[in-house]
Enzyme design. Structure first.
Site, PDB file in Angstrom:
ATOM      1  N   SER A  87     -14.292  50.398  27.938  1.00 11.27           N
ATOM      2  CA  SER A  87     -15.264  51.419  28.364  1.00 11.27           C
ATOM      3  C   SER A  87     -15.907  52.144  27.182  1.00 11.27           C
ATOM      4  CB  SER A  87     -14.595  52.435  29.295  1.00 11.27           C
ATOM      5  OG  SER A  87     -13.638  53.194  28.581  1.00 11.27           O
ATOM      6  N   CYS A 206     -17.161  63.764  28.719  1.00  7.76           N
ATOM      7  CA  CYS A 206     -17.961  62.564  28.985  1.00  7.76           C
ATOM      8  C   CYS A 206     -17.176  61.587  29.861  1.00  7.76           C
ATOM      9  CB  CYS A 206     -18.362  61.887  27.675  1.00  7.76           C
ATOM     10  SG  CYS A 206     -19.591  62.830  26.753  1.00  7.76           S
ATOM     11  N   CYS A 353      -9.091  62.823  41.993  1.00  8.14           N
ATOM     12  CA  CYS A 353     -10.439  62.602  41.451  1.00  8.14           C
ATOM     13  C   CYS A 353     -10.334  61.390  40.525  1.00  8.14           C
ATOM     14  CB  CYS A 353     -10.971  63.853  40.745  1.00  8.14           C
ATOM     15  SG  CYS A 353     -10.017  64.358  39.306  1.00  8.14           S
TER      16      CYS A 353
END
Ligand SMILES: [Zn+2]
Length: 395
Positions: A87, A206, A353
């Site tokens: 990622s 981020c 989450c």
């Protein structure tokens, strides 16, 4: 030792005269610099003698390391303790697909060595902490802040103020970025701008909120430009100015910043040593602020035993579309207040989450509303994917 507006102090032992003159190969390599009167041979020597510390080999650290190396900054230090993750590759152009799983410092060293073998790379395989920051920073002329969190940002700032080193600051989030040059004798520092950190969880990272891949390229390249100007003593550095970058509108604005005479770091100088920055930023959980947690494994086991647990997903709908846990109910955090009447306080509830920080706030909100049987899913859907169901994609 004096600090001037445009040129950092040179530590003992790194006097301008102690580097060899440029080789024939270097003259060719840097020919486009040598043609610039603002750089020239003398300027290129200054770059070669320059010692720059890059904190973080991530999004901002990538263009910083690449451009500073290409420009011929002779001594680059890089602080990082992370390994390359898939990622990262959307923005961290220092690393490649073949580097996944390697320490970022290793791929950084390889890449920088390929860009310019004349550059000496010093790697610091550690997190920058209050215990090691002054020791590490001492050997450099300029510190560049490529960090992505508030504790390290304040740490870098304070360490630069205490040691008299320029702090070339940059930060990014989603489509927006900031850059400035802090901690120069005649200019403000990061604390002059932000005396107190935001409450924990208020400003998403981020990793939580996302970032456009080219944005660290834009901001990191601006930081690299400022580093070169400081080393050269050329132009007007971003001292006392905050550059705001809005990539969606493609607007660049500059705000004037003033040195705050009450600033505990650079104003009153009451800050005489580095502090506990996790605590300063409210990230050290106290018993009263911590919310009850359940691990994905425990939750899966209880569900398998037939326990009646409600699973609430407080992420955004576009995240739900990427991946969700079967049986969850989507209630984005911002709408939780409105949804309270639809929830049954008698039932046990697990909230999740992406990584666990938004859901921790949701648990707090539910507790404040009188719900007592609420747990935060530790590590969020990411850890669910790791520990329970790898078919759920990570993002
Ligand atoms: Zn200050």
């Amino acid at each position: 030792m004096t600090v001037t507006a445009t040129y950092p102090p040179r530590p003992a032992g790194h006097a301008a005269g102690d580097s060899a003159s440029l080789s024939r190969e270097e003259l060719e390599r840097y020919s486009r610099h040598l043609l610039l009167p603002e750089v020239g041979l003398a300027g290129q020597q200054k770059l070669k003698n320059g010692r720059v510390l890059i904190v973080g080999a991530g999004g901002l650290g990538s263009p910083l390391a690449l451009y500073l190396a290409a420009a011929g900054v002779g001594h680059l230090g890089i602080v990082d303790f992370d390994a390359v993750d898939v990622s990262n590759l959307q923005r961290q152009v220092l690393h490649g697909t073949k580097d996944i799983g390697r320490p970022k410092l290793d791929s950084a060293r390889d890449r920088v060595g390929d860009v310019n073998p004349h550059v000496h790379v010093e790697t610091h395989a550690t997190a920058l902490t209050s215990a090691n920051a002054l020791e590490i920073i001492r050997d450099y002329d300029i510190v560049v802040d490529g960090t992505d969190n508030f504790p390290t940002r304040y740490l870098v700032n304070d360490a630069c103020v205490l040691t008299g080193k320029p702090n070339v600051y940059g930060s990014i989030f989603r489509f927006e970025g900031q850059a400035s040059v802090f901690a120069m004798e005649n200019g403000p520092c990061y604390r002059c701008l932000f005396r107190e950190p935001p409450p924990p969880g208020m400003v998403p990272s981020c990793a939580e909120g996302g970032v456009l891949g080219v944005l660290p390229g834009l901001v990191g390249t601006i930081q690299a430009t400022e580093v070169l100007k400081l080393l050269l003593g050329a132009g007007t550095p971003l001292i006392g100015r905050l550059l705001l970058v809005d990539a969606l509108r493609m607007q660049f604005r500059t705000l004037a910043l003033r040195k705050d005479p009450e600033c505990p770091a650079c104003g009153t100088h009451e800050l005489k040593e580095l502090i506990d920055y996790e605590e300063f930023c409210g990230l050290r959980q106290t018993a009263s602020s911590a919310v009850p947690e359940i691990t994905p494994r425990e939750f899966a086991d209880r569900r398998a035993r037939g326990d009646d647990l409600v699973l609430i997903d407080v992420r955004e709908p576009h995240e739900w579309d990427i991946a969700h846990i079967p049986g969850a109910r989507l209630i984005p955090l911002g709408t939780l207040g409105d949804a309270l009447p639809t929830l049954d306080p008698a039932r046990e509830m697990v909230v999740h989450c992406k990584g666990g920080s938004r859901s921790a706030r949701a648990v707090k909100q539910l507790q404040d509303a009188g719900f007592t049987r609420v747990w935060n899913l530790a590590g969020g859907i990411g850890r669910w994917s790791d520990d329970v169901d790898p078919r759920v994609p990570k993002y």
